[in-house]
Write a protein that holds these residues in place. Sequence first.
Motif, PDB file in Angstrom:
ATOM      1  N   ASP A   2       0.858  -1.148  -0.018  1.00 48.09           N
ATOM      2  CA  ASP A   2      -0.155   0.167  -0.146  1.00 48.09           C
ATOM      3  C   ASP A   2       0.844   1.448   0.074  1.00 48.09           C
ATOM      4  O   ASP A   2       0.394   2.484   0.109  1.00 48.09           O
ATOM      5  CB  ASP A   2      -0.989  -0.011   1.210  1.00 48.09           C
ATOM      6  N   ALA A   3       2.130   1.260   0.013  1.00 50.75           N
ATOM      7  CA  ALA A   3       2.941   2.175  -0.065  1.00 50.75           C
ATOM      8  C   ALA A   3       2.869   2.941  -1.563  1.00 50.75           C
ATOM      9  O   ALA A   3       3.094   2.397  -2.482  1.00 50.75           O
ATOM     10  CB  ALA A   3       4.591   2.217   0.328  1.00 50.75           C
ATOM     11  N   ALA A   4       2.465   4.289  -1.527  1.00 54.75           N
ATOM     12  CA  ALA A   4       2.351   4.874  -2.951  1.00 54.75           C
ATOM     13  C   ALA A   4       3.689   5.688  -3.151  1.00 54.75           C
ATOM     14  O   ALA A   4       4.088   6.662  -2.489  1.00 54.75           O
ATOM     15  CB  ALA A   4       1.213   6.070  -2.625  1.00 54.75           C
ATOM     16  N   LEU A   5       4.161   5.231  -4.008  1.00 54.98           N
ATOM     17  CA  LEU A   5       5.564   5.740  -4.458  1.00 54.98           C
ATOM     18  C   LEU A   5       5.478   6.221  -5.718  1.00 54.98           C
ATOM     19  O   LEU A   5       5.037   5.352  -6.754  1.00 54.98           O
ATOM     20  CB  LEU A   5       6.857   4.291  -4.574  1.00 54.98           C
ATOM     21  N   ASP A   6       6.133   7.293  -6.118  1.00 61.24           N
ATOM     22  CA  ASP A   6       6.104   7.903  -7.372  1.00 61.24           C
ATOM     23  C   ASP A   6       7.151   7.747  -8.071  1.00 61.24           C
ATOM     24  O   ASP A   6       8.444   8.391  -7.444  1.00 61.24           O
ATOM     25  CB  ASP A   6       5.680   9.566  -7.327  1.00 61.24           C
ATOM     26  N   PHE A   7       7.533   7.035  -9.140  1.00 59.86           N
ATOM     27  CA  PHE A   7       8.764   6.973  -9.614  1.00 59.86           C
ATOM     28  C   PHE A   7       9.012   7.639 -11.166  1.00 59.86           C
ATOM     29  O   PHE A   7       9.905   7.492 -11.826  1.00 59.86           O
ATOM     30  CB  PHE A   7       8.987   5.294 -10.277  1.00 59.86           C
ATOM     31  N   SER A   8       8.235   8.793 -11.234  1.00 58.04           N
ATOM     32  CA  SER A   8       8.190   9.720 -12.232  1.00 58.04           C
ATOM     33  C   SER A   8       9.303  10.675 -11.529  1.00 58.04           C
ATOM     34  O   SER A   8       9.589  11.002 -10.650  1.00 58.04           O
ATOM     35  CB  SER A   8       6.895  10.187 -12.552  1.00 58.04           C
ATOM     36  N   LEU A   9       9.910  11.189 -12.684  1.00 60.10           N
ATOM     37  CA  LEU A   9      10.971  12.274 -12.403  1.00 60.10           C
ATOM     38  C   LEU A   9      10.433  13.630 -13.229  1.00 60.10           C
ATOM     39  O   LEU A   9      10.351  13.387 -14.430  1.00 60.10           O
ATOM     40  CB  LEU A   9      12.225  11.728 -12.818  1.00 60.10           C
ATOM     41  N   THR A  10      10.623  14.604 -12.683  1.00 58.28           N
ATOM     42  CA  THR A  10      10.245  16.023 -13.373  1.00 58.28           C
ATOM     43  C   THR A  10      11.521  16.749 -13.708  1.00 58.28           C
ATOM     44  O   THR A  10      12.437  16.885 -12.960  1.00 58.28           O
ATOM     45  CB  THR A  10       9.309  16.727 -12.304  1.00 58.28           C
ATOM     46  N   VAL A  11      11.720  16.970 -15.013  1.00 62.35           N
ATOM     47  CA  VAL A  11      13.092  17.461 -15.387  1.00 62.35           C
ATOM     48  C   VAL A  11      12.681  19.064 -15.856  1.00 62.35           C
ATOM     49  O   VAL A  11      11.974  18.903 -17.030  1.00 62.35           O
ATOM     50  CB  VAL A  11      13.547  16.812 -16.622  1.00 62.35           C
ATOM     51  N   ALA A  12      13.341  20.193 -15.487  1.00 61.13           N
ATOM     52  CA  ALA A  12      13.034  21.414 -15.898  1.00 61.13           C
ATOM     53  C   ALA A  12      13.956  21.614 -17.222  1.00 61.13           C
ATOM     54  O   ALA A  12      15.308  21.129 -16.941  1.00 61.13           O
ATOM     55  CB  ALA A  12      13.207  22.545 -14.662  1.00 61.13           C
ATOM     56  N   ALA A 106      18.640   5.564 -10.506  1.00 60.99           N
ATOM     57  CA  ALA A 106      19.711   5.716  -9.207  1.00 60.99           C
ATOM     58  C   ALA A 106      18.674   6.489  -8.238  1.00 60.99           C
ATOM     59  O   ALA A 106      18.581   5.973  -7.038  1.00 60.99           O
ATOM     60  CB  ALA A 106      20.806   6.421  -9.398  1.00 60.99           C
ATOM     61  N   LEU A 107      17.915   7.431  -8.645  1.00 61.74           N
ATOM     62  CA  LEU A 107      17.174   8.311  -7.801  1.00 61.74           C
ATOM     63  C   LEU A 107      15.906   7.303  -7.345  1.00 61.74           C
ATOM     64  O   LEU A 107      15.546   7.718  -6.315  1.00 61.74           O
ATOM     65  CB  LEU A 107      16.835   9.555  -8.597  1.00 61.74           C
ATOM     66  N   ASN A 108      15.463   6.667  -8.297  1.00 56.69           N
ATOM     67  CA  ASN A 108      14.201   5.733  -7.760  1.00 56.69           C
ATOM     68  C   ASN A 108      14.660   4.493  -6.957  1.00 56.69           C
ATOM     69  O   ASN A 108      13.996   4.398  -5.970  1.00 56.69           O
ATOM     70  CB  ASN A 108      13.609   5.259  -9.106  1.00 56.69           C
ATOM     71  N   LEU A 109      15.767   4.125  -6.875  1.00 55.48           N
ATOM     72  CA  LEU A 109      16.418   3.378  -5.899  1.00 55.48           C
ATOM     73  C   LEU A 109      16.506   3.732  -4.664  1.00 55.48           C
ATOM     74  O   LEU A 109      16.189   3.276  -3.619  1.00 55.48           O
ATOM     75  CB  LEU A 109      17.856   2.572  -6.369  1.00 55.48           C
ATOM     76  N   MET A 110      16.850   5.190  -4.568  1.00 55.72           N
ATOM     77  CA  MET A 110      16.838   5.715  -3.218  1.00 55.72           C
ATOM     78  C   MET A 110      15.625   5.948  -2.847  1.00 55.72           C
ATOM     79  O   MET A 110      15.432   6.067  -1.500  1.00 55.72           O
ATOM     80  CB  MET A 110      17.905   7.212  -3.484  1.00 55.72           C
ATOM     81  N   LYS A 111      14.604   6.551  -3.513  1.00 60.67           N
ATOM     82  CA  LYS A 111      13.401   6.591  -3.247  1.00 60.67           C
ATOM     83  C   LYS A 111      12.481   5.429  -2.591  1.00 60.67           C
ATOM     84  O   LYS A 111      11.851   5.378  -1.645  1.00 60.67           O
ATOM     85  CB  LYS A 111      12.293   7.064  -4.376  1.00 60.67           C
ATOM     86  N   LEU A 112      12.852   4.332  -3.346  1.00 60.84           N
ATOM     87  CA  LEU A 112      12.400   2.999  -2.813  1.00 60.84           C
ATOM     88  C   LEU A 112      12.995   2.619  -1.522  1.00 60.84           C
ATOM     89  O   LEU A 112      12.302   2.085  -0.551  1.00 60.84           O
ATOM     90  CB  LEU A 112      12.809   1.764  -3.803  1.00 60.84           C
ATOM     91  N   GLY A 113      14.302   2.932  -1.197  1.00 58.69           N
ATOM     92  CA  GLY A 113      14.980   2.618   0.116  1.00 58.69           C
ATOM     93  C   GLY A 113      14.545   3.289   0.938  1.00 58.69           C
ATOM     94  O   GLY A 113      14.242   2.813   2.145  1.00 58.69           O
ATOM     95  N   ALA A 114      14.220   4.593   0.900  1.00 54.17           N
ATOM     96  CA  ALA A 114      13.687   5.588   2.042  1.00 54.17           C
ATOM     97  C   ALA A 114      12.424   5.174   2.331  1.00 54.17           C
ATOM     98  O   ALA A 114      12.128   5.144   3.333  1.00 54.17           O
ATOM     99  CB  ALA A 114      13.882   6.959   1.533  1.00 54.17           C
ATOM    100  N   ALA A 115      11.515   4.734   1.289  1.00 52.01           N
ATOM    101  CA  ALA A 115      10.079   4.492   1.596  1.00 52.01           C
ATOM    102  C   ALA A 115       9.675   3.329   2.291  1.00 52.01           C
ATOM    103  O   ALA A 115       9.107   2.959   3.247  1.00 52.01           O
ATOM    104  CB  ALA A 115       9.296   4.271   0.135  1.00 52.01           C
ATOM    105  N   LEU A 116      10.564   2.123   1.861  1.00 57.18           N
ATOM    106  CA  LEU A 116      10.464   0.863   2.417  1.00 57.18           C
ATOM    107  C   LEU A 116      11.140   0.471   3.704  1.00 57.18           C
ATOM    108  O   LEU A 116      10.715  -0.115   4.548  1.00 57.18           O
ATOM    109  CB  LEU A 116      10.562  -0.262   1.439  1.00 57.18           C
ATOM    110  N   GLY A 117      12.570   1.169   3.687  1.00 58.38           N
ATOM    111  CA  GLY A 117      13.202   0.815   4.944  1.00 58.38           C
ATOM    112  C   GLY A 117      13.518  -0.615   5.176  1.00 58.38           C
ATOM    113  O   GLY A 117      13.406  -1.770   4.424  1.00 58.38           O
ATOM    114  N   SER A 118      13.440  -1.113   6.440  1.00 58.63           N
ATOM    115  CA  SER A 118      13.422  -2.532   6.836  1.00 58.63           C
ATOM    116  C   SER A 118      11.822  -2.965   7.268  1.00 58.63           C
ATOM    117  O   SER A 118      12.069  -4.110   7.739  1.00 58.63           O
ATOM    118  CB  SER A 118      14.351  -2.607   8.228  1.00 58.63           C
ATOM    119  N   GLY A 119      11.055  -2.105   7.319  1.00 57.22           N
ATOM    120  CA  GLY A 119       9.841  -2.730   7.611  1.00 57.22           C
ATOM    121  C   GLY A 119       9.742  -3.298   8.948  1.00 57.22           C
ATOM    122  O   GLY A 119      10.148  -2.756   9.948  1.00 57.22           O
TER     123      GLY A 119
END
Length: 183
Positions: A2-12, A106-119
Amino acid sequence: LDAALDFSLTVALPPEGSAPADALLAVLETLKEESGPRLNFVASGAEADLRLAVLPDSPRPDAIWVLPATGLAENLSETPSVGTADKTGDALALALADTLTHMAKALNLMKLGAALGSGDMQVDVELLTRTPEDKTLRQLPLASVPTLVTDDQVHVLAKNNMDIPVDVNVLYIGADNSISHWF
């Protein structure tokens, strides 16, 4: 689940008016096709995860530089860029799409790690470091990105507090957004 992770990346995008920026803007549709649906391109002043910029006073004034959300580069030698002078429009779009999708992984891998942690895992993990000059192990903070230099050592201390086996994988995300499996 149920963790809502956004793997999109906004580029200016860079502002119009320079030869490198105009070359990029001319092939923007090709860049969008090549980079896929998870990269969203916005105007130069909009909020974004990454910023594309032309830096006329840089060592590569013909390049499109990929800067963090702040738009500031601490060290240009470690900042990704794509030259425009030696590329056709399609080659520029392909090179920039490759750079951005590489960074997005790489950025999405960091998002995933931060969101899931060790549970609910009862596993304690510490990162420790030491330098060749000072052999004392010091704890690395997990909340920030530490600065390490050549020959610094990183030690991972993992303690399983459960009665079941646990797999531990150590992934290293380099300053160049490379992803390496350490252990």
